[in-house]
Design an enzyme around this catalytic site. Structure first.
Site, PDB file in Angstrom:
ATOM      1  N   ASP A   4       2.774  60.603  22.155  1.00  0.00           N
ATOM      2  CA  ASP A   4       3.537  59.877  23.164  1.00  0.00           C
ATOM      3  C   ASP A   4       4.693  60.784  23.617  1.00  0.00           C
ATOM      4  O   ASP A   4       4.498  61.650  24.475  1.00  0.00           O
ATOM      5  CB  ASP A   4       3.991  58.569  22.497  1.00  0.00           C
ATOM      6  CG  ASP A   4       4.691  57.606  23.410  1.00  0.00           C
ATOM      7  OD1 ASP A   4       4.505  57.684  24.621  1.00  0.00           O
ATOM      8  OD2 ASP A   4       5.448  56.750  22.915  1.00  0.00           O
ATOM      9  N   ASP A   9      -1.110  49.370  16.209  1.00  0.00           N
ATOM     10  CA  ASP A   9      -0.523  48.047  15.961  1.00  0.00           C
ATOM     11  C   ASP A   9       0.531  47.649  16.993  1.00  0.00           C
ATOM     12  O   ASP A   9       1.033  48.484  17.740  1.00  0.00           O
ATOM     13  CB  ASP A   9       0.159  48.043  14.597  1.00  0.00           C
ATOM     14  CG  ASP A   9       1.485  48.807  14.638  1.00  0.00           C
ATOM     15  OD1 ASP A   9       1.474  49.974  15.066  1.00  0.00           O
ATOM     16  OD2 ASP A   9       2.527  48.224  14.293  1.00  0.00           O
ATOM     17  N   PHE A  45       1.576  50.122  26.464  1.00  0.00           N
ATOM     18  CA  PHE A  45       1.594  50.006  25.008  1.00  0.00           C
ATOM     19  C   PHE A  45       0.209  49.591  24.533  1.00  0.00           C
ATOM     20  O   PHE A  45      -0.325  48.563  24.953  1.00  0.00           O
ATOM     21  CB  PHE A  45       2.658  49.001  24.541  1.00  0.00           C
ATOM     22  CG  PHE A  45       2.861  49.106  23.063  1.00  0.00           C
ATOM     23  CD1 PHE A  45       3.597  50.157  22.533  1.00  0.00           C
ATOM     24  CD2 PHE A  45       2.280  48.195  22.199  1.00  0.00           C
ATOM     25  CE1 PHE A  45       3.755  50.284  21.152  1.00  0.00           C
ATOM     26  CE2 PHE A  45       2.435  48.322  20.817  1.00  0.00           C
ATOM     27  CZ  PHE A  45       3.176  49.369  20.303  1.00  0.00           C
ATOM     28  N   GLU A 100      -4.142  62.469  14.648  1.00  0.00           N
ATOM     29  CA  GLU A 100      -3.109  61.541  15.147  1.00  0.00           C
ATOM     30  C   GLU A 100      -3.755  60.440  15.952  1.00  0.00           C
ATOM     31  O   GLU A 100      -4.808  60.652  16.563  1.00  0.00           O
ATOM     32  CB  GLU A 100      -2.187  62.306  16.114  1.00  0.00           C
ATOM     33  CG  GLU A 100      -1.011  62.985  15.461  1.00  0.00           C
ATOM     34  CD  GLU A 100       0.255  62.158  15.582  1.00  0.00           C
ATOM     35  OE1 GLU A 100       0.167  60.913  15.593  1.00  0.00           O
ATOM     36  OE2 GLU A 100       1.319  62.765  15.660  1.00  0.00           O
ATOM     37  N   ASP A 101      -3.102  59.311  16.018  1.00  0.00           N
ATOM     38  CA  ASP A 101      -3.575  58.256  16.918  1.00  0.00           C
ATOM     39  C   ASP A 101      -3.175  58.572  18.363  1.00  0.00           C
ATOM     40  O   ASP A 101      -4.025  58.831  19.202  1.00  0.00           O
ATOM     41  CB  ASP A 101      -3.078  56.874  16.458  1.00  0.00           C
ATOM     42  CG  ASP A 101      -1.564  56.818  16.226  1.00  0.00           C
ATOM     43  OD1 ASP A 101      -0.876  57.847  16.416  1.00  0.00           O
ATOM     44  OD2 ASP A 101      -1.056  55.749  15.869  1.00  0.00           O
ATOM     45  N   ARG A 107      -4.368  45.994  14.374  1.00  0.00           N
ATOM     46  CA  ARG A 107      -5.028  47.258  14.027  1.00  0.00           C
ATOM     47  C   ARG A 107      -6.531  47.070  13.890  1.00  0.00           C
ATOM     48  O   ARG A 107      -7.301  48.012  14.003  1.00  0.00           O
ATOM     49  CB  ARG A 107      -4.484  47.797  12.694  1.00  0.00           C
ATOM     50  CG  ARG A 107      -3.024  48.200  12.732  1.00  0.00           C
ATOM     51  CD  ARG A 107      -2.672  48.977  11.468  1.00  0.00           C
ATOM     52  NE  ARG A 107      -1.235  49.064  11.247  1.00  0.00           N
ATOM     53  CZ  ARG A 107      -0.441  50.004  11.759  1.00  0.00           C
ATOM     54  NH1 ARG A 107      -0.938  50.934  12.535  1.00  0.00           N
ATOM     55  NH2 ARG A 107       0.847  50.016  11.489  1.00  0.00           N
ATOM     56  N   GLY A 116      -1.417  54.689  12.015  1.00  0.00           N
ATOM     57  CA  GLY A 116      -2.276  54.453  13.176  1.00  0.00           C
ATOM     58  C   GLY A 116      -3.600  55.181  13.204  1.00  0.00           C
ATOM     59  O   GLY A 116      -4.522  54.758  13.893  1.00  0.00           O
TER      60      GLY A 116
HETATM   61  P1  5GP Z   1       5.734  60.070  19.563  1.00  0.00           P
HETATM   62  O1  5GP Z   1       6.552  60.660  18.471  1.00  0.00           O
HETATM   63  O2  5GP Z   1       4.736  61.033  20.167  1.00  0.00           O
HETATM   64  O3  5GP Z   1       6.593  59.419  20.617  1.00  0.00           O
HETATM   65  O4  5GP Z   1       4.975  58.846  18.962  1.00  0.00           O
HETATM   66  C1  5GP Z   1       3.931  58.982  18.146  1.00  0.00           C
HETATM   67  C2  5GP Z   1       3.651  57.680  17.421  1.00  0.00           C
HETATM   68  O5  5GP Z   1       4.170  56.531  18.075  1.00  0.00           O
HETATM   69  C3  5GP Z   1       2.153  57.487  17.392  1.00  0.00           C
HETATM   70  O6  5GP Z   1       1.600  58.185  16.310  1.00  0.00           O
HETATM   71  C4  5GP Z   1       2.049  55.987  17.294  1.00  0.00           C
HETATM   72  O7  5GP Z   1       2.116  55.592  15.951  1.00  0.00           O
HETATM   73  C5  5GP Z   1       3.259  55.483  18.039  1.00  0.00           C
HETATM   74  N1  5GP Z   1       2.863  55.085  19.400  1.00  0.00           N
HETATM   75  C6  5GP Z   1       3.048  55.754  20.544  1.00  0.00           C
HETATM   76  N2  5GP Z   1       2.536  55.086  21.593  1.00  0.00           N
HETATM   77  C7  5GP Z   1       2.000  53.962  21.073  1.00  0.00           C
HETATM   78  C8  5GP Z   1       1.294  52.864  21.652  1.00  0.00           C
HETATM   79  O8  5GP Z   1       1.035  52.759  22.851  1.00  0.00           O
HETATM   80  N3  5GP Z   1       0.868  51.901  20.784  1.00  0.00           N
HETATM   81  C9  5GP Z   1       1.118  51.951  19.444  1.00  0.00           C
HETATM   82  N4  5GP Z   1       0.660  50.943  18.708  1.00  0.00           N
HETATM   83  N5  5GP Z   1       1.767  52.980  18.867  1.00  0.00           N
HETATM   84  C10 5GP Z   1       2.209  53.973  19.682  1.00  0.00           C
END
Ligand code: 5GP
Length: 177
Positions: free
Chosen positions: A103, A159, A152, A99-100, A165, A44
């Site tokens: 979450d 993606d 989301f 990081e993107d 993307r 991402g």
């Molecule tokens: P975490 O481990 O913090 O829950 O999630 C991190 C990863 O989940 C991010 O790096 C991303 O790739 C994915 N992610 C979390 N929220 C979103 C979202 O709203 N859209 C997308 N496409 N990916 C997300």
């Protein structure tokens, strides 16, 4: 009753550009004499990282690590797996994770532990977006683009099932009745 998915622009390309410029200025201030290793989290972050590094006018290196927590849907499985290993030696390096989205925080917490075991000089975190309402473990974001609602998001590297993307704006996917 049928429902369809609509997309709404949350941050357009101009707002993203302004945020990336602000982050680049902050990062330049802190890292210009440190030859940092910028570590992009695949997949991402690649668009964000590509824009960011072109605004950083000092010596730096780039590597990628592939981490995956999402399956093919939009819900996290809670399990993190390394899908591509980091190739650059970390000992003694100033590492800036790029990081993107943060979450739940599980991916970032996993990566921070993974790096600290490898004895870097420092580890900091730059994230394009933060969804604080979903956090399960505490994460400190040193450089943040946007705080976002619990939606989301797609576009600008993000993606949905590997699609979207390439959208230049950050959009949310909403189910419309
Ligand atoms: P975490 O481990 O913090 O829950 O999630 C991190 C990863 O989940 C991010 O790096 C991303 O790739 C994915 N992610 C979390 N929220 C979103 C979202 O709203 N859209 C997308 N496409 N990916 C997300």
């Amino acid at each position: 009753m049928s429902s369809k998915v609509e997309r709404h622009v949350l941050f357009n390309r101009h707002e993203i550009e302004a945020a990336v410029r602000r982050l680049a200025a902050e990062i330049t201030e802190d890292f210009r004499h440190k030859n940092p290793l910028l570590l992009g989290v695949l997949r991402g972050s690649f668009v964000f990282l590509a824009d960011l590094i072109r605004l950083l006018d000092f010596p730096l290196e780039v590597d990628f690590i592939g981490l995956s927590s999402y399956g093919s849907g939009t819900q996290t499985s809670g399990k993190i797996k390394v899908t591509k290993k980091l190739e650059t030696p970390v000992p003694g390096r100033h590492v800036l994770i790029v990081e993107d989205i943060v979450d739940t925080g599980l991916t970032t917490a996993f990566l921070q532990k993974y790096l600290i075991r490898r004895k870097p000089a420092s580890v900091k975190l730059c994230a394009l977006a933060d969804k604080p309402s979903r956090r399960q473990v505490p994460v400190n974001i040193d450089y943040l683009g946007f705080t976002v609602p619990d939606r989301f998001l797609i576009g600008y590297g993000l993606d949905a099932n590997q699609k979207f993307r390439n959208l230049p704006d950050i959009c949310s996917l909403e189910a419309e009745e």
